[in-house]
Design an enzyme around this catalytic site. Structure first.
Site, PDB file in Angstrom:
ATOM      1  N   TYR A  85     -26.456  -1.606  15.737  1.00 50.28           N
ATOM      2  CA  TYR A  85     -24.996  -1.553  15.783  1.00 50.28           C
ATOM      3  C   TYR A  85     -24.420  -1.235  14.407  1.00 50.28           C
ATOM      4  CZ  TYR A  85     -26.216  -4.146  19.964  1.00 50.28           C
ATOM      5  OH  TYR A  85     -26.794  -4.536  21.138  1.00 50.28           O
ATOM      6  N   ARG A  86     -23.378  -0.451  14.408  1.00 50.03           N
ATOM      7  CA  ARG A  86     -22.722  -0.131  13.153  1.00 50.03           C
ATOM      8  C   ARG A  86     -21.815  -1.294  12.750  1.00 50.03           C
ATOM      9  NH1 ARG A  86     -18.266   4.441  11.484  1.00 50.03           N
ATOM     10  NH2 ARG A  86     -18.250   3.914   9.273  1.00 50.03           N
ATOM     11  N   GLY A 104      -1.992  -5.696  -0.062  1.00 48.12           N
ATOM     12  CA  GLY A 104      -3.141  -6.064   0.764  1.00 48.12           C
ATOM     13  C   GLY A 104      -4.433  -5.969  -0.016  1.00 48.12           C
ATOM     14  N   GLU A 152      -3.336 -12.220  -0.819  1.00 51.99           N
ATOM     15  CA  GLU A 152      -3.119 -10.901  -1.416  1.00 51.99           C
ATOM     16  C   GLU A 152      -1.639 -10.666  -1.710  1.00 51.99           C
ATOM     17  OE1 GLU A 152      -5.047  -8.625  -2.550  1.00 51.99           O
ATOM     18  OE2 GLU A 152      -7.025  -9.237  -1.838  1.00 51.99           O
ATOM     19  N   GLU A 197      -0.579  -9.896  -5.550  1.00 55.20           N
ATOM     20  CA  GLU A 197      -0.093  -8.569  -5.920  1.00 55.20           C
ATOM     21  C   GLU A 197       1.405  -8.508  -6.177  1.00 55.20           C
ATOM     22  OE1 GLU A 197      -3.464  -5.630  -4.028  1.00 55.20           O
ATOM     23  OE2 GLU A 197      -1.535  -5.766  -3.007  1.00 55.20           O
ATOM     24  N   GLU A 253       3.584  -1.487  -9.858  1.00 55.11           N
ATOM     25  CA  GLU A 253       5.006  -1.641  -9.563  1.00 55.11           C
ATOM     26  C   GLU A 253       5.154  -2.297  -8.195  1.00 55.11           C
ATOM     27  OE1 GLU A 253       7.467  -0.854 -11.574  1.00 55.11           O
ATOM     28  OE2 GLU A 253       6.393   0.340 -13.087  1.00 55.11           O
ATOM     29  N   GLU A 277       8.435  -2.473  -5.341  1.00 51.32           N
ATOM     30  CA  GLU A 277       9.805  -2.025  -5.113  1.00 51.32           C
ATOM     31  C   GLU A 277      10.176  -2.180  -3.641  1.00 51.32           C
ATOM     32  OE1 GLU A 277      11.887  -1.104  -7.368  1.00 51.32           O
ATOM     33  OE2 GLU A 277      10.597  -0.686  -9.115  1.00 51.32           O
TER      34      GLU A 277
END
Length: 258
Positions: free
Chosen positions: A15-16, A72, A88, A92, A142, A144
């Site tokens: 399986y992947r 994210g 996250e 961020e 940045e 915004e």
């Protein structure tokens, strides 16, 4: 057959497996432009984006550097995608303690040049003061607020244009099918102030036409008149003030079902 026997026969190589597992967060707010005297406010639905820095937090060249993106990142092994979204967002943008809701999974092969990366998308819609301390951190250069009417014209990272389009649809339903609009209004408001909030996501004639909406607001069971209270802040003629009533509401609350 026991789980132990089944596991002996399981071959993961058949399986992947994904090359990564991430969370993305679409945070919306509604900003009001300063209105002329005796005029209703003009409001605009905004979304918060980060600009991806040229280097990541470990000093390596950043993927999709310089592009605008949803906040994210990768989910840590010891956390859920929801917990990752909270972390996250904080790392961020500095935004913390806002209510997030999951709205989609994005797993199309090729969506990320690093491999098959599966992302869980979350959204929030909050008053602007909850974003007032936003500040670019970590691998964001940045942060915004962009109008949703222009955000899709930006050079966006990965498949974030698709995620943002879907998030805008979710927010449209949220504003039209719940009473979340009250977060962007004074406790007592005029029909045109509520109308201005709803017009950030729809041009439906039941809402856009002043006379129709002025009549409609009087029939909505989750809104009541503030008895004996009027204001001239949105018109020269004293206008009735209203307030929300705490009650359970149904879908499509601002217009009749077709």
């Amino acid at each position: 057959m026991s789980n132990e026997q089944a596991l002996k026969q399981y071959d993961a190589a058949k399986y992947r497996t994904p090359d990564g597992y991430t969370s993305d967060i679409a945070v919306f707010t509604i900003l009001s432009e300063k209105a002329e005297a005796f005029k209703p406010p003009v409001m605009d639905l905004k979304i918060m984006l980060i600009q991806r820095s040229m280097m990541d937090s470990e000093g390596r060249p950043n993927m999709e550097a310089g592009k605008w993106a949803l906040p994210g990142g990768f989910v840590d092994p010891e956390e859920s995608a929801y917990q990752s979204a909270q972390r996250e967002l904080r790392e961020e943008t500095g935004v913390d303690h806002i209510h997030l809701e999951h709205f989609g999974v994005y797993d199309t092969p090729g969506r990320d040049p690093r491999g098959w990366i599966i992302s869980n998308a979350h959204y929030a819609i909050v008053p602007e003061h909850e974003l007032s301390h936003r500040q670019a951190r970590d691998d964001a250069s940045e942060v915004e607020l962009f109008s949703v009417s222009e955000v899709l014209e930006l050079d966006l990272a990965f498949d974030h244009a698709k995620i943002i389009q879907d998030a805008i649809s979710v927010i449209r339903k949220k504003l039209l099918e719940t009473t979340v609009a009250k977060a962007f209004l004074p406790e007592e408001f005029t029909y045109s102030e509520l109308q201005a909030v709803l017009l950030t996501v729809t041009n439906d004639s039941a809402i856009a036409l002043d006379a129709a909406f002025a009549r409609k607001i009087k029939s909505l069971p989750f809104i009541e008149e503030a008895e004996g209270k009027k204001t001239t802040r949105t018109s020269k003629k004293p206008t009735q003030l209203y307030r929300f009533v705490n009650m359970e509401v149904n879908n499509s609350i601002y217009h009749a079902k077709k």
